[in-house]
Design an enzyme around this catalytic site. Structure first.
Site, short mmCIF file in Angstrom:
data_model
loop_
_atom_site.label_atom_id
_atom_site.label_comp_id
_atom_site.label_asym_id
_atom_site.label_seq_id
_atom_site.Cartn_x
_atom_site.Cartn_y
_atom_site.Cartn_z
CB CYS A 1 -0.94 0.00 1.19
SG CYS A 1 -0.11 -0.15 2.80
CG ASN B 1 -3.66 1.85 5.45
OD1 ASN B 1 -3.89 2.96 5.91
ND2 ASN B 1 -4.02 0.73 6.07
#
Length: 488
Positions: A291, A455
């Site tokens: 991420c 994320n």
């Protein structure tokens, strides 16, 4: 008693007029999708499952791109024409079309649209479906399921067929369905979910998701479930090298494997928008990186292309993850054994090093650390960079704002400039990273950028983009954009 003034009356009349136009647009938007598989948007904001208020807000959002609110009077005529045309599958940006048409000075809207949409006019461009299997059903796996279900409803193409997990009890499928239905961070599933206990299938908005219970990747015969040539998305993180991930390829019905974590060894780490063109037909195992790598790599690329990066340090302020302990207890990692909800936890990140796997020119240029903080989602990366070329805060912010609206990275990079934005405001963003312009610091060749990223959700969208690229079902966006010279 409320007294109406001329100003109040004018504003109310203007609002009612916008509502009337938006309400006329709603059935036209649905007709285009239903009959032509065409998804519409306003400067990238999808008009899917929207209300009349959503349409008005999308037109107001256009101020960020064309510096003024987009009149509904400009887009409604475009919609009226589009429903009369024989179009194939596409994603069509009404805001771009209306704005470009006005700038062109053309007088015949239908002729203009025929030229701008020539590739999908009178063509059969339906996307061939491709089977997708999720191996693991944790935080990322369930978000991938939500996104894939929504994308299939919009375009077809990549279709979720099964989820593979280890069975954890007789009520396993009920609990899995419940976790898909309810999410403490991202809210309820947008639709309906039911369970077929006998066939071990979760039905989500009409999509059958076969639950497959297995203890290892190599023992499954997917063809027994009618699944063939499948892309397996491994979101367990258990195997990250070629030897481990190649176990999936031993199962019947699997042709490709995508890892939702940084791959080790020679596995290509793909950041969509940056190096997805490096995907070759012979690549059976790929990684969608992390991420954080997805959040920072697009911004680093455009800054390096424009100003040159000599070296830099990346500090990520990252939400806690399932890897950490809820209460103080033993953990094999340093510091991660301390209670995640009570502490800021200094730890390592491989994101700085991983950037060079997508952008080789950054090899040896970046260092990095991470601080885990007591928030459930949305993180921030602080990019502390030494440049080859001097710049100013205003210049670099204007450049990044243009990149976020007019470049081929506009799905990866977003830009905000608000003194009141906090992390929860970025929850649910589909971009890989969002530059916070007010926080930018620039002094000659020294530049500090603050990049927010969801994320979980933003990263999951990047993963799905890679899946669609592998499957050959990425929908084309019209009108095609020519990147301005000052952004190349």
């Amino acid at each position: 008693m409320t007294v109406s003034t001329p100003t109040n009356t004018t504003h109310q009349q203007d609002w009612n007029h916008k509502l009337t136009l938006a309400q006329e647009m709603l059935p036209l938007i649905s007709q285009l999708h239903r009959e032509n598989n065409v998804v519409t948007s306003i400067f990238g904001r999808l008009l899917v499952g929207v209300t009349d208020i959503d349409i008005i807000k999308a037109h107001r959002y256009a101020r960020r791109i064309v510096e003024k609110e987009l009149p509904l009077e400009d887009t409604l005529p475009v919609l009226r024409e589009l429903v009369q045309m024989n179009l194939g599958t596409a994603s069509i940006d009404l805001g771009r079309l209306a704005s470009d048409y006005k700038k062109s000075g053309a007088s015949d809207l239908r002729a203009y649209l025929n030229e701008a949409l020539a590739d999908v006019v009178d063509t059969d461009s339906e996307l061939e479906p491709r089977d997708v299997v999720l191996y693991g059903f944790g935080r990322i796996g369930r978000l991938l399921a939500r996104i894939l279900i929504a994308r299939e409803a919009m375009y077809g193409g990549a279709r979720l067929r099964a989820v593979v997990v280890r069975k954890k009890g007789d009520d396993d499928i009920v609990k899995r369905a419940s976790l898909l239905r309810r999410d403490s961070v991202h809210g309820p599933f947008d639709g309906t979910i039911t369970v077929d206990h006998e066939k071990e299938v979760i039905w989500a908005n009409g999509t059958p998701i076969q639950m497959i219970y297995a203890n290892d990747p190599a023992s499954i015969d997917y063809t027994e479930y009618g699944i063939n040539d499948a892309i397996v998305v491994d979101n367990t993180g258990v195997w990250r090298d070629e030897a481990g991930l190649s176990q999936h390829l031993k199962s019947k019905g699997v042709s490709r494997v995508l890892l939702t974590a940084p791959g080790k060894g020679d596995i290509k780490n793909i950041v969509y928008g940056i190096n997805h063109a490096d995907i070759a037909d012979g690549d059976q195992i790929l990684s969608a990186a992390s991420c954080t790598t997805n959040g920072i790599t697009p911004v680093l690329k455009v800054i390096n292309d424009r100003y040159g990066v000599v070296h830099g340090h990346v500090e990520t302020v990252h939400s806690y993850t399932n890897d950490q302990n809820l209460a103080d207890n033993f953990h094999k990692g340093d510091r991660r054994g301390r209670a995640a909800g009570l502490n800021m936890v200094l730890t390592e990140t491989g994101a700085a090093k991983a950037v060079s796997k997508a952008l080789p020119e950054f090899e040896g240029k970046l260092t990095g650390n991470a601080i885990r903080v007591p928030t459930p989602d949305v993180s921030m990366a602080v990019l502390n960079l030494e440049l080859e070329t001097e710049t100013t805060k205003d210049e670099v912010n204007n450049f990044l704002r243009k990149v976020s609206t007019d470049s081929n990275l506009r799905q990866q990079i977003d830009y905000i400039q608000s003194p009141e934005v906090v992390s929860t405001d970025l929850l649910g963003t589909t971009h890989a990273g969002v530059v916070d312009g007010l926080a930018t610091i620039s002094a000659g060749k020294h530049l500090v950028l603050y990049v927010w990223y969801d994320n979980e959700y933003g990263y999951s969208h990047q993963v799905v983009r890679v899946v669609e690229e592998i499957a050959g079902v990425r929908p084309r966006i019209y009108p095609a954009r020519t990147v301005p010279e000052d952004l190349k």
